[in-house]
Each structure stands twice: as C-alpha cells, then as structure tokens.
Design a protein around this motif. Structure first.
Motif, PDB file in Angstrom:
ATOM      1  N   ALA A   1       7.696   1.503  -7.894  1.00 28.75           N
ATOM      2  CA  ALA A   1       8.863   0.669  -8.213  1.00 28.75           C
ATOM      3  C   ALA A   1       9.864   0.673  -7.054  1.00 28.75           C
ATOM      4  O   ALA A   1      10.446  -0.368  -6.715  1.00 28.75           O
ATOM      5  N   LYS A   2      10.049   1.832  -6.434  1.00 27.67           N
ATOM      6  CA  LYS A   2      10.973   1.916  -5.298  1.00 27.67           C
ATOM      7  C   LYS A   2      10.450   1.096  -4.122  1.00 27.67           C
ATOM      8  O   LYS A   2      11.235   0.487  -3.387  1.00 27.67           O
ATOM      9  N   SER A   3       9.123   1.085  -3.933  1.00 28.45           N
ATOM     10  CA  SER A   3       8.557   0.297  -2.833  1.00 28.45           C
ATOM     11  C   SER A   3       8.759  -1.200  -3.058  1.00 28.45           C
ATOM     12  O   SER A   3       8.799  -1.980  -2.100  1.00 28.45           O
ATOM     13  N   GLN A   4       8.883  -1.591  -4.336  1.00 24.88           N
ATOM     14  CA  GLN A   4       9.143  -2.992  -4.681  1.00 24.88           C
ATOM     15  C   GLN A   4      10.645  -3.295  -4.730  1.00 24.88           C
ATOM     16  O   GLN A   4      11.047  -4.439  -4.956  1.00 24.88           O
ATOM     17  N   ASN A   5      11.449  -2.215  -4.562  1.00 22.49           N
ATOM     18  CA  ASN A   5      12.909  -2.314  -4.664  1.00 22.49           C
ATOM     19  C   ASN A   5      13.334  -2.903  -6.015  1.00 22.49           C
ATOM     20  O   ASN A   5      14.252  -3.731  -6.092  1.00 22.49           O
ATOM     21  N   LYS A   6      12.648  -2.435  -7.062  1.00 25.35           N
ATOM     22  CA  LYS A   6      12.935  -2.899  -8.415  1.00 25.35           C
ATOM     23  C   LYS A   6      13.044  -1.708  -9.372  1.00 25.35           C
ATOM     24  O   LYS A   6      12.448  -0.661  -9.131  1.00 25.35           O
TER      25      LYS A   6
ATOM     26  N   MET B   1       0.842  -1.196   0.000  1.00 28.64           N
ATOM     27  CA  MET B   1       0.000   0.000   0.000  1.00 28.64           C
ATOM     28  C   MET B   1       0.883   1.253   0.000  1.00 28.64           C
ATOM     29  O   MET B   1       1.781   1.369   0.829  1.00 28.64           O
ATOM     30  N   MET B   2       0.629   2.171  -0.946  1.00 31.73           N
ATOM     31  CA  MET B   2       1.369   3.427  -1.022  1.00 31.73           C
ATOM     32  C   MET B   2       0.490   4.529  -0.433  1.00 31.73           C
ATOM     33  O   MET B   2      -0.567   4.849  -0.977  1.00 31.73           O
ATOM     34  N   ASN B   3       0.911   5.107   0.688  1.00 31.22           N
ATOM     35  CA  ASN B   3       0.151   6.145   1.369  1.00 31.22           C
ATOM     36  C   ASN B   3       0.791   7.504   1.100  1.00 31.22           C
ATOM     37  O   ASN B   3       1.920   7.769   1.543  1.00 31.22           O
ATOM     38  N   VAL B   4       0.086   8.345   0.349  1.00 30.58           N
ATOM     39  CA  VAL B   4       0.628   9.648  -0.040  1.00 30.58           C
ATOM     40  C   VAL B   4       0.611  10.596   1.152  1.00 30.58           C
ATOM     41  O   VAL B   4      -0.434  10.815   1.778  1.00 30.58           O
ATOM     42  N   LYS B   5       1.765  11.159   1.461  1.00 31.83           N
ATOM     43  CA  LYS B   5       1.887  12.098   2.581  1.00 31.83           C
ATOM     44  C   LYS B   5       1.878  13.545   2.104  1.00 31.83           C
ATOM     45  O   LYS B   5       1.197  14.394   2.685  1.00 31.83           O
ATOM     46  N   LYS B   6       2.635  13.825   1.069  1.00 35.12           N
ATOM     47  CA  LYS B   6       2.805  15.222   0.617  1.00 35.12           C
ATOM     48  C   LYS B   6       3.118  15.251  -0.869  1.00 35.12           C
ATOM     49  O   LYS B   6       3.809  14.361  -1.378  1.00 35.12           O
ATOM     50  N   ILE B   7       2.619  16.269  -1.560  1.00 33.49           N
ATOM     51  CA  ILE B   7       2.920  16.465  -2.983  1.00 33.49           C
ATOM     52  C   ILE B   7       3.517  17.850  -3.160  1.00 33.49           C
ATOM     53  O   ILE B   7       2.934  18.854  -2.724  1.00 33.49           O
ATOM     54  N   THR B   8       4.671  17.899  -3.803  1.00 28.38           N
ATOM     55  CA  THR B   8       5.331  19.172  -4.084  1.00 28.38           C
ATOM     56  C   THR B   8       5.455  19.346  -5.590  1.00 28.38           C
ATOM     57  O   THR B   8       5.863  18.412  -6.294  1.00 28.38           O
ATOM     58  N   ILE B   9       5.072  20.516  -6.088  1.00 29.70           N
ATOM     59  CA  ILE B   9       5.217  20.835  -7.506  1.00 29.70           C
ATOM     60  C   ILE B   9       6.284  21.911  -7.652  1.00 29.70           C
ATOM     61  O   ILE B   9       6.132  23.031  -7.156  1.00 29.70           O
TER      62      ILE B   9
END
Length: 370
Positions: A115-120, A1-9
């Motif tokens: 992809a980073k959460s899957q380490n791939k 599960m990817m839980n979004v904390k903050k978005i920066t533009i």
C-alpha cells in the motif's frame, strides 16, 4: 515490484490494563511477534503475529510461530524476495500446512509495504468502500454482575455500536437478563468460546427471548455438525469464530448450515488475502461477517480496520480504542473511537507510525534476517 531486503522480528510483551477473562482462560501479559519488512526501495511494512503464549485459543503459540517463521516461512520469502502483489506470498506459503498466525505476521507486513508503494491507504488497496467503520467492544468475564453492568454502562456511554460479553455455563442467562433489564434495546451479543455442548441445548434455547444479535462459538471449534444441529433448534443466530481458520472451513459451515454469521480474524486465517476470500464467499452466500479482535497492538488493529471497510462487514467489529487495553500502544497516534466509529487514516499503508522508542522499551528479543 516489491524487493525484500531485510526482515526483522521484534518479540515484545505488553501488560493489559486489566486481565481479560474468557471461558478459555485469562490474559494479563500479552506477547507479540512484530514483523518489520524492509524493501530495497526504502519502504518498511509492519505486521503482527497475534498468537498467545499457550495453545488455549489455537494450536499456535508465540514460540511455534517463531519456529515457523525462522525455519521455513522467512527463508521461503527471502528465497523469492520479489513480489508484484501480496497475494503471491499466500500462494508461496501454501506449501506449508497450517501455521496461519505465523504466515499472517509476514503477509500483513507485505500488504502494508505494498500500500505504501502505491502511496495509498491500506483500506483503499484492499478494496474498501468507506473511510470510517462502526465498531463494537468485547467485555470479558467479570467477578460479579455489578462490575459487568458498570463496564456495559461505560461502553454505552462511549457510544460503541455493539457490545459483546463473554459467557460460560452458570454465568450466562442471569447476566444477560440483568443487562436486558437495564438496556433492552442495545445491540448485544454473547461469546461462549466453546464453553457448551449439545447437552446444553435446552439452556441455550433460553437465550432466544433476549433478542441477541448472535451467540458466538457456543460449541467446540471442530463441531461443525453439532453447530448445525444446534442452529436448527435456536432462533438466535450462531456465529462461528474459532472454527474458521480457512476458506475451506467456511465452505464446510455453509454446506452444513452450521452458522448464520462468521467472525473473520485475519491472523487466524493466515492474513488479509485469505480474509478477503472468506469475505467474498460469505457475501456470495448470504452469511453476515464481522472483524474479530485478538487483543492486538495498534499494528494488528490498523490492519483490522482496513479489512473492516470491505462491503460485507455490516456488523461492528471488535476493534476498540487502544486505551481500552494498553497503557501505551506501539503506534502513533493511538487508535481512537469517536462515538462508536473509527475514521480511517488517509496516510499510506496502515496509516499509523510505529514508535520505535516504545517498541524497544517492550522488546525482549530481536532477530534479523537478510
């Protein structure tokens, strides 16, 4: 599960080493919206909006994308926050018509984070089947033939596997002929950027003896019917580029016989999920595809590299080295082309680090959403 904390533009502006000229216009300074999506687990995903300052290529601009992101796309993403897979974001934002480049800005960052959460590496989670890709280069309109031929010579010496030149009525047949006299066998294609009409059919048919890989987007972007009529009269394959903004556009092209080749630009179709669907449909129906470029930063190029590892991308894409366009890219290390090929990074996600120093140096605005 990817839980979004903050978005920066991050709004940045980069200056091209040399102006890039097409039949649609000239680009010297390139604005970008760079998305930085931080997740509760500490992972950061990076994406990019590749819209231009003015609506000469698509109806979207940097400012319309900023509005779409701040007004309804980012609020929708933050309202849900939790994502099992990046495909869920494209489904979520499908309630909003259009705004493909703005959607891609967030969706590509989610893919990087996933992809980073899957380490791939990103190419692996996308389903890519090779760890290096062959690439081509796009050369804009030049002031004279000697300058163009010099650029073609440089591209050949660098080992690019396919060369694309921009053309327009009056700067086409003689230019192609000059290149073919010097380089009769190089993989060569031309890009018209909607510069012709069906009234130019006789002129366009004169391209056939030059053994071109394709002619990209000869007619207006909405002219699916006219492209079909033109393809029936030409042996040179027609490639649709600006016409393709969605899977439905590809269905239309297939049903009408408007093209034999499709350029897939992930930013123009709304992101990697839609780009994959288009790739799959083209593969099923025997249309060749390749990954088109948008004068991206290294972030956009890295996403494009991953996309181009899918099975159907058999034509070298417009994914040239960072140094061809930028004095300094915002990624580390910069993208390097080795004799016409790019080796995919095995690092998790897009495979490149972002230089915050260079990012901040070129940043003109900053918006943070929590």
């Amino acid at each position: 599960m990817m839980n979004v904390k903050k978005i920066t533009i991050h709004t940045i502006e980069l200056q091209l080493k040399n102006p890039f000229v097409t039949a649609l216009g000239k680009v010297e300074n390139r604005p970008f919206l760079i998305s930085e999506v931080e997740f509760e687990c500490g992972i950061i995903g990076w994406g990019e909006c590749s819209a231009f300052r003015l609506p000469w290529y698509t109806e979207e601009t940097t400012e319309t994308c900023r509005y779409a992101l701040s007004t309804f796309l980012i609020p929708a993403m933050l309202n849900q926050r939790n994502f099992q897979h990046p495909d869920e974001l494209s489904k979520l934002t499908s309630q909003f018509r259009g705004h493909h480049m703005a959607k891609s800005c967030l969706e590509t960052a989610l893919w990087d984070g996933y992809a980073k959460s899957q380490n791939k590496p990103l190419y692996e989670v996308l389903g890519g089947t090779r760890d290096q890709i062959e690439v081509g280069i796009a050369i804009g309109l030049q002031t004279d033939k000697p300058t163009l031929l010099k650029k073609v010579e440089g591209a050949v010496e660098q080992g690019y596997k396919r060369i694309k030149i921009k053309i327009q009525p009056g700067t086409d047949i003689d230019v192609i002929e000059s290149i073919r006299e010097t380089y009769p066998d190089i993989p060569l294609m031309v890009d018209a950027n909607s510069g012709y009409t069906l009234n130019d059919t006789d002129r366009l048919k004169r391209f056939d003896p030059f053994n071109l890989m394709m002619i990209e987007q000869p007619l207006r972007y909405l002219d699916f019917v006219d492209h079909a009529k033109l393809q029936q009269q030409m042996s040179t394959p027609i490639c649709l580029d600006e016409s393709i903004c969605s899977l439905d556009d590809v269905r239309t092209a297939i049903e009408l016989g408007s093209a034999q080749v499709i350029t897939i630009k992930m930013s123009r179709v709304g992101g990697l999920s839609e780009a994959k669907r288009i790739h799959d449909l083209c593969l099923k129906n025997g249309l060749r595809v390749w990954a088109g470029g948008m004068l991206e930063t290294g972030i956009g190029r890295a996403h494009n590299i991953a996309l181009a590892t899918l099975d159907g991308f058999t034509i070298p894409g417009d994914i040239s080295a960072s140094a061809n366009y930028w004095r300094e890219d915002i990624i580390e290390p910069e993208i390097i082309v080795d004799r016409g090929s790019i080796h995919c990074s095995e690092q998790a996600g897009i495979g490149y680090d972002i230089s915050r120093q260079i990012l901040e140096q070129h940043r003109t605005e900053l918006q943070i959403y929590t």
